[in-house]
Design a protein around this motif. Structure first.
Motif: not given
Length: 189
Positions: A3-4, A26-27, A46-48, A104-106
């Motif tokens: 999806e991302f 990605i986590t 973080q960016v989600g 999530v991305f740090s």
């Protein structure tokens, strides 16, 4: 995660090697209802991307009342952009309205993607521009309308949200009391 990737490919082109790098960074974060993705007074790190569930951005006014600014549902980015980019404490909370699954991305990984992938910054700029446009479009028309019109507009803006969030959050977003919202809902049925 597909999806991302599908989402970001709307804003630019990536080759398979670049996609693989993104997927490595990605986590998955699972938030329970009422958990915070980010909090006021803390730096957002973080960016989600919301895979499942709804989060809301809220703050407390000078009277101590909780105000919902907007909602973010599936297939949308979630980030306190100002706090993330300037590394300053946030003035808002980003809270799970229900159980959520977020990719999530740090900050470190997000920057590494920027440093490694040619064109990543252009994609991110388009993503952020879209998100900011949506935010303005979702707030601006509500300001000058009466409560019933604001609620009807809310239903148009957030068709997939109204039955999935507490009415108290909807009332807060609309700037009315929950009892007023109940009356409005009763009158338009």
């Amino acid at each position: 995660m597909k999806e991302f990737i599908d989402y970001i490919l709307q804003f630019g082109t990536l080759n398979q090697q670049q996609i693989d790098l993104i997927l490595k960074k990605i986590t998955t974060l699972e938030l329970q209802k009422d958990d915070y993705f980010s909090e006021a007074g803390k730096v957002s790190n973080q960016v989600g991307f919301v895979l499942d569930g709804i989060v809301r951005v809220c703050y407390y006014n000078n009277k101590g009342e909780e105000i919902t600014k907007y909602f973010i549902d599936e297939n949308n980015l979630v980030v306190d952009l100002e706090s993330f980019e300037t590394e300053t404490p946030s003035s808002a909370y980003v809270q799970a309205v229900n159980d959520c699954k977020i990719l999530v991305f740090s900050r470190k990984d997000w920057r590494e993607l920027s440093d490694t992938i040619v064109g990543w910054d252009a994609i991110v700029h388009k993503l952020i521009s879209k998100a900011l446009r949506q935010k303005v479009e979702r707030r601006s028309p509500l300001i000058s309308e009466d409560a019933t019109t604001r609620y009807l507009m809310f239903l148009e803006i957030y068709p997939n949200i109204v039955n999935r969030v507490p009415l108290s959050y909807v009332a807060s977003y609309l700037g009315i009391t929950q009892s007023s919202l109940s009356r409005i809902r009763k009158n338009i049925r």
